[in-house]
Each structure stands twice: as structure tokens, then as C-alpha cells.
Motif scaffolding. Structure first.
Motif, short mmCIF file in Angstrom:
data_model
loop_
_atom_site.label_atom_id
_atom_site.label_comp_id
_atom_site.label_asym_id
_atom_site.label_seq_id
_atom_site.Cartn_x
_atom_site.Cartn_y
_atom_site.Cartn_z
N ASN A 24 0.98 -1.20 -0.14
CA ASN A 24 0.00 -0.29 -0.14
C ASN A 24 0.41 0.89 -0.42
O ASN A 24 1.79 1.13 1.13
N PRO A 25 0.51 2.23 -1.02
CA PRO A 25 1.85 3.46 -1.19
C PRO A 25 1.25 4.33 -0.08
O PRO A 25 1.55 5.73 -0.92
N TRP A 29 2.19 9.05 -0.73
CA TRP A 29 1.29 9.94 -1.29
C TRP A 29 1.05 10.60 0.15
O TRP A 29 1.32 11.75 -0.16
N ARG A 30 0.83 10.11 1.38
CA ARG A 30 0.99 11.05 2.16
C ARG A 30 2.24 12.27 2.78
O ARG A 30 2.00 13.41 2.66
N PHE A 104 5.94 11.50 -7.18
CA PHE A 104 5.34 10.23 -6.58
C PHE A 104 5.58 9.14 -6.92
O PHE A 104 6.35 8.47 -7.01
N THR A 105 5.64 9.41 -9.05
CA THR A 105 6.02 8.79 -9.38
C THR A 105 7.59 8.48 -9.42
O THR A 105 7.95 7.14 -9.14
N LYS A 106 7.93 9.16 -9.60
CA LYS A 106 9.81 9.23 -9.03
C LYS A 106 10.43 8.66 -8.33
O LYS A 106 10.81 8.28 -8.06
N ARG A 107 9.91 8.97 -6.43
CA ARG A 107 9.74 8.72 -5.93
C ARG A 107 9.63 7.25 -6.14
O ARG A 107 9.91 6.48 -5.08
N ARG A 108 8.37 6.82 -6.76
CA ARG A 108 8.14 4.71 -6.38
C ARG A 108 8.92 4.35 -7.24
O ARG A 108 9.81 3.13 -7.06
N GLU A 109 9.80 4.75 -8.48
CA GLU A 109 10.23 4.21 -8.94
C GLU A 109 11.64 4.09 -8.69
O GLU A 109 12.54 3.08 -9.02
#
Ligand SMILES: [Mg+2]
Length: 249
Positions: A24-25, A29-30, A104-109
Motif C-alpha cells: 500500500n503506497p 502519497w501522504r 510521487f512517480t519518481k519516488r516510487r520508481e
């Protein structure tokens, strides 16, 4: 006992590469929403967080319904989600929304990394002249991006991505096409992956020896029709099983 393999089909996400797809991301997100709340004139980010959650739910539902859009990248999908959320709280700002989504996308990747022991296993099998295929579901752009970023291509004789192939797991063609390309038969093929349905049950239906990659030690799903042929918690155990299968003959 495991049959000695001539070829092995590997899953990518959360097998060779940790992408934490099932995690769960929420926390990420927060953090990102907090960082960008001021852009949406939302003091504590609560309204924006709620709007993003609602917008994500709606957009995912409509994406699942319309197969047309299923090859959109996660980055694009997140931009649509956040743009809509900004609009929903009366703060339409596409640039601001894109910044938030892209952060968000960058940090997730950035958190993606090769699974412990994955390269060692691929090299070991390669040196033993085992034919290897990467059989992954998803969009060409996102899967190719991961393959390039982690320099995985040269480890494989065949790379099969759902969007490019026109079919994906658990479609029988996904397994048969990979085996035909590797010139192998089910009786001398292993499949290794974390998805119980795609990489255990479906390949077993075609006679493939299925190894469940289960690093977090989950229980076999309750609705599972059968047990995996073998289960491993770490890539090193694949090498052990392979060496044992070689000694059998
Ligand atoms: Mg997977």
C-alpha cells in the motif's frame, strides 16, 4: 523431484525486481501530498488527499472497464488522477497537479531495486546453458524502462511483454509462445514468479514445473486449486533446486 530444466520462464515485477506492487503506497502519497498541499491552497492536505483517493477510485474503475486505455503508463494515469482531484476541490491547476503526480512517480520508481540474489541466479543458469525468457504482463514502455534501467536484456534469450506480444499471463498463448521461442517443451520448463495464478496455477495447467517465488512467506491462497510444485523465499534457493535437478540425472 524437480525435472532438470532446459528452459526457465521468469516473471519480472516482484520476482526479479522489487516494485512492491502489492504494498500500500499510502505513506508515500501522504508525504508527497503534504509537500504539495500549498499548491492546492489546502493547508493540511486533508481535502486534497481525500480528493485524490476518490479520483483514483473512479479513474481505475473506468480504466479497468475500457481496455483501450490499459497501456497508459502509471505516470500518465497518476497525472490524470491528481489533475481531477485538484479540479474536484475547486483548485484546477494542471501544472501543479502534474508536479505532485510526477514527484510521487519518481519516488516510487527510485525505490525499485533488483531482488536479492536475482542476478546471481540468472548468471548461474546462463552459465549452465539454460534458455531463459522474461515473461511479463503490462505496457511496453513501462516494462522496457525497467528492463533497460536494470540492464536485464542480455540475460535472456527471449523477452515477452504483454502489450508487445498481444497476450499476457494467464492466457495459454503466453506460456506456449515463450516455450516455442525457446524451443522447449513443458516437461523440461520451469516457471518462476510471485503471482499465484499467473505463475503457478496457469503454467501447471500446461504441464510446466511451477516455482512460487514467495519472499514474504504468504500462505497458499485459499481458493488455490493445488499447491505449487515448489516454493522459494529467496533466489538462492532456485540455484539449489537447479543443482539438485542436475544431480538427478
Ligand atoms: Mg510479479
Amino acid at each position: 523431484m524437480a525435472p532438470k530444466p532446459k528452459a526457465i520462464l521468469f516473471d519480472l515485477d516482484d520476482t526479479l525486481l522489487n516494485t512492491y506492487r502489492h504494498q500500500n503506497p499510502e505513506e508515500l502519497w501522504r508525504e508527497v501530498i503534504e509537500q504539495y498541499a500549498h499548491v492546492a491552497n489546502d493547508t493540511d492536505g486533508a481535502a486534497l488527499a481525500n480528493a485524490i483517493q476518490q479520483s483514483a477510485k473512479r479513474i481505475w474503475e473506468s480504466l479497468l472497464e475500457s481496455k483501450k486505455q490499459r497501456w497508459q503508463s502509471m505516470g500518465e494515469i497518476r497525472r490524470s488522477i491528481v489533475r481531477r482531484a485538484f479540479e474536484d476541490i475547486g483548485q484546477k491547476n494542471d501544472d501543479g497537479a502534474d508536479h505532485l503526480a510526477d514527484t510521487f512517480t519518481k519516488r516510487r520508481e527510485d525505490s525499485f531495486h533488483l531482488a536479492d540474489g536475482a542476478l546471481k541466479t540468472l548468471n548461474h543458469l546462463r552459465e549452465a546453458n539454460i534458455r531463459l525468457a522474461l515473461v511479463t504482463n503490462g505496457a511496453s514502455t513501462s516494462q522496457r524502462w525497467k528492463i533497460d534501467r536494470f540492464n536485464l536484456e542480455h540475460h535472456f534469450d527471449h523477452i515477452q511483454i504483454e502489450e508487445e506480444a498481444g497476450f499476457g499471463k494467464p492466457d495459454p498463448r503466453a506460456y506456449h509462445h515463450a516455450m516455442e521461442t525457446l524451443e522447449t517443451e513443458a516437461a523440461s520448463t520451469w516457471m518462476i514468479g510471485d503471482n499465484y495464478h499467473w505463475e503457478v496455477e496457469a503454467p501447471q495447467d500446461h504441464g510446466i514445473f511451477a516455482i512460487w517465488y514467495n519472499p514474504t512467506n504468504l500462505d497458499v491462497p485459499e481458493d488455490a486449486a493445488r499447491d505449487p510444485n515448489h516454493a522459494v523465499e529467496h533466489h538462492d534457493a532456485i540455484i539449489d533446486l537447479f543443482e539438485a535437478s542436475r544431480r538427478e540425472r
